[in-house]
Design an enzyme around this catalytic site. Structure first.
Site, PDB file in Angstrom:
ATOM      1  N   GLY A 144       0.855  -1.189   0.000  1.00 47.83           N
ATOM      2  CA  GLY A 144       0.000   0.000   0.000  1.00 47.83           C
ATOM      3  C   GLY A 144       0.887   1.233   0.000  1.00 47.83           C
ATOM      4  N   ARG A 145       0.324   2.336   0.513  1.00 51.66           N
ATOM      5  CA  ARG A 145       1.075   3.603   0.491  1.00 51.66           C
ATOM      6  C   ARG A 145       2.390   3.501   1.249  1.00 51.66           C
ATOM      7  NH1 ARG A 145      -4.749   5.965   1.378  1.00 51.66           N
ATOM      8  NH2 ARG A 145      -4.693   4.227   2.791  1.00 51.66           N
ATOM      9  N   ILE A 146       2.369   2.858   2.424  1.00 50.81           N
ATOM     10  CA  ILE A 146       3.598   2.807   3.238  1.00 50.81           C
ATOM     11  C   ILE A 146       4.614   1.853   2.602  1.00 50.81           C
ATOM     12  CG2 ILE A 146       4.542   2.260   5.527  1.00 50.81           C
ATOM     13  CD1 ILE A 146       1.701   3.057   6.647  1.00 50.81           C
TER      14      ILE A 146
ATOM     15  N   ARG B  30      -1.996  -8.455  -1.910  1.00 50.41           N
ATOM     16  CA  ARG B  30      -3.240  -9.113  -2.320  1.00 50.41           C
ATOM     17  C   ARG B  30      -3.507  -8.881  -3.799  1.00 50.41           C
ATOM     18  NH1 ARG B  30      -7.324  -6.926   2.067  1.00 50.41           N
ATOM     19  NH2 ARG B  30      -5.976  -5.189   1.571  1.00 50.41           N
TER      20      ARG B  30
ATOM     21  N   ILE C 266       6.447  -3.726  10.828  1.00 52.82           N
ATOM     22  CA  ILE C 266       5.871  -2.446  11.257  1.00 52.82           C
ATOM     23  C   ILE C 266       4.369  -2.460  10.983  1.00 52.82           C
ATOM     24  CG2 ILE C 266       7.958  -1.039  11.012  1.00 52.82           C
ATOM     25  CD1 ILE C 266       6.681   0.036   8.355  1.00 52.82           C
ATOM     26  N   ALA C 267       3.818  -3.668  10.776  1.00 51.16           N
ATOM     27  CA  ALA C 267       2.405  -3.760  10.385  1.00 51.16           C
ATOM     28  C   ALA C 267       1.514  -3.827  11.626  1.00 51.16           C
ATOM     29  CB  ALA C 267       2.214  -4.963   9.488  1.00 51.16           C
ATOM     30  N   ARG C 268       1.321  -5.004  12.154  1.00 54.46           N
ATOM     31  CA  ARG C 268       0.525  -5.207  13.366  1.00 54.46           C
ATOM     32  C   ARG C 268       1.011  -6.469  14.050  1.00 54.46           C
ATOM     33  NH1 ARG C 268      -1.038  -0.813  13.467  1.00 54.46           N
ATOM     34  NH2 ARG C 268      -3.144   0.014  13.491  1.00 54.46           N
TER      35      ARG C 268
ATOM     36  N   GLU D   1       0.507  -6.747  22.385  1.00 57.71           N
ATOM     37  CA  GLU D   1       1.198  -5.573  22.918  1.00 57.71           C
ATOM     38  C   GLU D   1       0.256  -4.765  23.820  1.00 57.71           C
ATOM     39  OE1 GLU D   1       2.088  -3.822  18.974  1.00 57.71           O
ATOM     40  OE2 GLU D   1       0.865  -2.104  19.576  1.00 57.71           O
TER      41      GLU D   1
ATOM     42  N   HIS E  17       5.820   0.391  19.119  1.00 60.74           N
ATOM     43  CA  HIS E  17       4.772   0.812  18.164  1.00 60.74           C
ATOM     44  C   HIS E  17       4.863   2.328  17.912  1.00 60.74           C
ATOM     45  CE1 HIS E  17       0.452  -0.259  16.644  1.00 60.74           C
ATOM     46  NE2 HIS E  17       1.009   0.678  15.892  1.00 60.74           N
ATOM     47  N   ILE E  18       6.032   2.747  17.415  1.00 62.36           N
ATOM     48  CA  ILE E  18       6.272   4.191  17.249  1.00 62.36           C
ATOM     49  C   ILE E  18       6.492   4.596  15.790  1.00 62.36           C
ATOM     50  CG2 ILE E  18       7.152   4.704  19.558  1.00 62.36           C
ATOM     51  CD1 ILE E  18      10.036   4.400  18.354  1.00 62.36           C
TER      52      ILE E  18
HETATM   53  C1  DGY Z   1      -1.537   3.280  12.634  1.00 64.22           C
HETATM   54  O1  DGY Z   1      -1.865   4.429  12.340  1.00 64.22           O
HETATM   55  O2  DGY Z   1      -2.122   2.288  12.186  1.00 64.22           O
HETATM   56  C2  DGY Z   1      -0.418   3.134  13.589  1.00 64.22           C
HETATM   57  O3  DGY Z   1       0.058   1.832  13.613  1.00 64.22           O
HETATM   58  C3  DGY Z   1      -0.877   3.537  14.965  1.00 64.22           C
HETATM   59  O4  DGY Z   1      -1.837   2.617  15.409  1.00 64.22           O
END
Ligand code: DGY
Length: 341
Positions: A171-173, A193, A252-254, A283, A301-302
């Site tokens: 996606g964008r990120i 996907r 850096i996803a979830r 977390e 989660h920063i």
């Molecule tokens: C987001 O914007 O999804 C960051 O992970 C903060 O939750």
């Protein structure tokens, strides 16, 4: 502690104003601005509501600013008869049960775009820190182990330049990370996907591959996909077994996209070189097995956490809330079917 004593309500002649909830601490100026238009129940103490407290808080308001800590589902909405909008201060919205929110006739919004570059910067920083063992080196110095420069006996890392980065979730990120990788002369492959348009692939110089090919061939695997039941444990023992022993894994996803216990085991057995994690299963708890390892870089989660970007996220969430309460279409509406413009 209980919500009643810690959630503040705007004083004065507030009763004529629409009532809203700000479920987490936000910047004081943003709160003050909201208080000009709304009677605000705010949680500047930043305590996480229990599900029961959240259900009660949502029962008496027309709009809520929430974040990933607030699970918005049928149970949370059970008594929310006047609620028109839940505005997430986050791009990810796996804390929303969107069908349940829509069924309740409530608009749901998130904060895309404003955090893309900041989050991609962080993904790249975590990748560099992990591959080049930066935090491990710092701990090593602080522990007094550095007694001389050495050709072989200093922490030796893995190169980024001219290596292959495999991005899962384009996606964008993900595209932001790909563009940064180009500056390092990296070869970019991705899995998603759906395949990007030819123009987008060209802009990122990225080649679409299967997940298996990506895992087998990438020197660095970066995870940026949204969390859902479908993406739960996208990376587990079986997937790690496909990766190169010299590879790094960046999440850096979830939390939940990686099986953290399987990852800890693989890092312990040096099945991959290292991992960089900004998000964790369950977390803010971190799997204790990960905490024992030196070949993992941990962050709380920063990825979107710069002051400018967090302000922009709050501002966008407020724009969404205001629009919904003014009868306008919120700029980042997730469930368009609910909007009756
Ligand atoms: C987001 O914007 O999804 C960051 O992970 C903060 O939750």
């Amino acid at each position: 502690m209980n919500t009643q004593t810690n959630t503040q309500t705007t004083p004065g002649n507030a009763s004529k104003k629409p009532k809203i909830l700000v479920a987490r601490a936000i910047f004081p100026e943003a709160l003050a601005k909201l208080e000009e238009s709304y009677e605000v129940r705010s949680n500047q103490e930043d305590r996480i509501f229990t599900p029961e407290e959240l259900q009660k808080e949502l029962s008496s308001i027309v709009g809520a600013l929430v974040a990933g800590s607030e699970r918005i589902d049928a149970s949370a909405l059970a008594n929310a008869k006047d609620l028109k909008i839940v505005a997430n201060i986050s791009v990810g919205y796996n804390n929303f049960d969107v069908p349940a929110i829509s069924a309740a006739g409530v608009m749901a919004t998130n904060t895309p775009d404003v955090l893309t570059d900041t989050t991609a910067d962080f993904g790249f920083a975590l990748l560099m820190g992990t591959a080049r063992r930066i935090t491990e080196s710092e701990h090593w110095i602080r522990a007094g182990h550095w007694d001389k420069w050495s050709i072989v006996n200093n922490p030796l890392g893995m190169d980024l330049h001219h290596s292959t980065v495999g991005i899962i979730g384009m996606g964008r990120i993900g595209q932001g990370i790909a563009k940064r990788a180009l500056g390092f002369g990296m070869n970019v492959i991705y899995h998603n996907r759906s395949r990007l348009s030819e123009a987008d692939e060209k802009a990122c110089s990225a080649r679409y591959v299967s997940k298996e090919e990506l895992l087998r061939t990438a020197d660095h695997v970066v995870l940026v996909l949204p969390y859902s039941a479908e993406s739960h444990h996208t990376i587990g023992a079986k997937e790690i077994a496909l990766m190169k022993p010299t590879a790094t894994l960046i999440n850096i996803a979830r939390g939940g996209i990686v099986d953290d216990l399987a990852l800890a085991q693989a890092l312990k057995e040096k099945k991959i070189f290292a991992a960089g994690l900004d998000v964790f299963e369950g977390e803010p708890k971190v799997n204790p097995e990960l905490l024992k390892l030196s070949n993992v870089v941990l962050a709380p989660h920063i990825a979107s956490a710069t002051e400018k970007t967090r302000r922009a996220m709050v501002d966008l969430a407020i724009d969404n809330l205001r629009a919904a309460l003014d009868g306008k279409r919120p700029p980042s509406l997730i469930n368009a079917e609910v909007f009756k413009g």
